[in-house]
Write an enzyme that holds these catalytic residues in place. Structure first.
Site, PDB file in Angstrom:
ATOM      1  N   SER A 173       0.837  -1.201   0.000  1.00 12.77           N
ATOM      2  CA  SER A 173       0.000   0.000   0.000  1.00 12.77           C
ATOM      3  C   SER A 173       0.869   1.247   0.000  1.00 12.77           C
ATOM      4  O   SER A 173       0.618   2.193  -0.749  1.00 12.77           O
ATOM      5  CB  SER A 173      -0.923   0.008   1.231  1.00 12.77           C
ATOM      6  OG  SER A 173      -1.807  -1.078   1.206  1.00 12.77           O
ATOM      7  N   GLU A 174       1.895   1.256   0.851  1.00 12.51           N
ATOM      8  CA  GLU A 174       2.840   2.372   0.874  1.00 12.51           C
ATOM      9  C   GLU A 174       4.241   1.897   1.205  1.00 12.51           C
ATOM     10  O   GLU A 174       4.430   0.861   1.868  1.00 12.51           O
ATOM     11  CB  GLU A 174       2.433   3.446   1.905  1.00 12.51           C
ATOM     12  CG  GLU A 174       1.305   4.361   1.478  1.00 12.51           C
ATOM     13  CD  GLU A 174      -0.039   3.932   2.021  1.00 12.51           C
ATOM     14  OE1 GLU A 174      -1.050   4.549   1.648  1.00 12.51           O
ATOM     15  OE2 GLU A 174      -0.068   2.961   2.810  1.00 12.51           O
ATOM     16  N   THR A 175       5.211   2.678   0.740  1.00  6.41           N
ATOM     17  CA  THR A 175       6.619   2.521   1.079  1.00  6.41           C
ATOM     18  C   THR A 175       7.130   3.892   1.500  1.00  6.41           C
ATOM     19  O   THR A 175       6.785   4.902   0.878  1.00  6.41           O
ATOM     20  CB  THR A 175       7.425   2.013  -0.127  1.00  6.41           C
ATOM     21  OG1 THR A 175       6.924   0.731  -0.519  1.00  6.41           O
ATOM     22  CG2 THR A 175       8.904   1.901   0.179  1.00  6.41           C
TER      23      THR A 175
END
Length: 290
Positions: free
Chosen positions: A41-43
């Site tokens: 979903s996010e980094t």
């Protein structure tokens, strides 16, 4: 690079996050490509700076989805702060994000996992929306929505349209035409929809939540949870300063527990806090070709 599971105290549940411990020297294009590589979903990318600047504004951090850089997101904020807390032991970690400084406080009780709680920006309450308008791009009818509370766009750093569905069964079977939903959001000033129900799987939870977006579905959405906390307190779903739990991710077999609270003072909602646990899953080294 460190991989964490966020908004859970059990590995392989919650929302996975990749944290690059030192992103100095990486271009924006490389950060975006790495976010596509992790396919989470996010980094996030920590950009260490001089001590004086970090003491004032916080540690600089950038957040990327597989498609774009975000000004703010909840589980990346909590997870990245957890990594820095593990390194320094500080009870408060301040992150300098694209929306400004976000503080995260950590506490640990005897025999309990470390609990982190971020303070998000005070909410901005946006447009309300009709059940008929939302039903057009879902498999729900207008009668399936909870008419005791408004469908409303709220932002504590990222605008979400909080949409309440009457039954857990309907929410768990929800389908959304994401293209039409995105078009509707663009017109209304929202970024994503956050669908909730007061019927829950865990009796300790106040709401069951789902967030469907371009990467499929999100197991835990901390930025939406702050908007939802504001919405709950504003509309009587939760009392001022009452800490309640939102369950999310069960449909994906990634159960998450998000703890939220907000203050209502002089008819204004302020002091929005979103918290949970984190678990480190793995760490390794990143190699890029010259």
């Amino acid at each position: 690079m460190v991989y964490l599971d966020v908004f859970t105290d059990r590995a392989l549940t919650g929302n996975a996050l990749a944290v690059c411990l030192d992103g100095r020297g990486l271009s924006t294009a490389e950060m975006q490509a790495l976010a596509r590589e992790t396919n989470l979903s996010e980094t996030t990318f920590i950009l260490p700076g001089d001590t004086a600047a970090e003491n004032g504004r916080g540690v600089r951090v950038r957040i990327f989805t597989v498609q774009e850089e975000l000004p703010f997101a909840g589980h990346p904020t909590l997870g990245t702060a957890f990594v820095l807390h593990q390194k320094t032991g500080a009870s408060e970690v301040r992150l300098e994000l694209n929306i400004g400084t976000v503080p995260v406080h950590f506490v640990q009780s005897d025999g309990q996992a470390i609990f982190g709680e971020m303070t998000q920006k005070n909410p901005q309450f946006g447009n309300t929306h009709t059940r008929e308008a939302i039903a057009q791009f879902t498999n729900l009818s207008p009668a399936d929505f909870d008419d005791s509370v408004p469908i409303q766009t709220v932002s504590t750093g990222m605008p979400f349209t909080i949409t309440a569905v009457k039954s857990l069964e309907k929410l768990r079977g929800l389908r959304v035409d994401l293209l039409r939903a995105s078009e509707a959001l663009t017109e209304s000033g929202g970024k994503f929809f956050y669908f909730v129900s007061r019927e829950t799987v865990d009796p300790k939870a106040r709401l069951h939540a789902r967030m469907l977006f371009y990467n499929g579905e999100d197991p835990a959405t901390g930025s939406a949870a702050g908007c939802c906390a504001s919405w709950m307190v504003a509309h009587g779903v939760a009392a001022s300063d009452e800490r309640v739990m939102i369950e999310q991710g069960l449909e994906m077999h990634r159960p998450s527990r998000i703890f939220v609270r907000a203050t209502k003072q002089d008819n204004q909602v302020i002091n929005v806090r979103v918290g949970g646990n984190c678990v480190e899953v793995l760490r390794g080294e990143l190699t890029l070709a010259d």
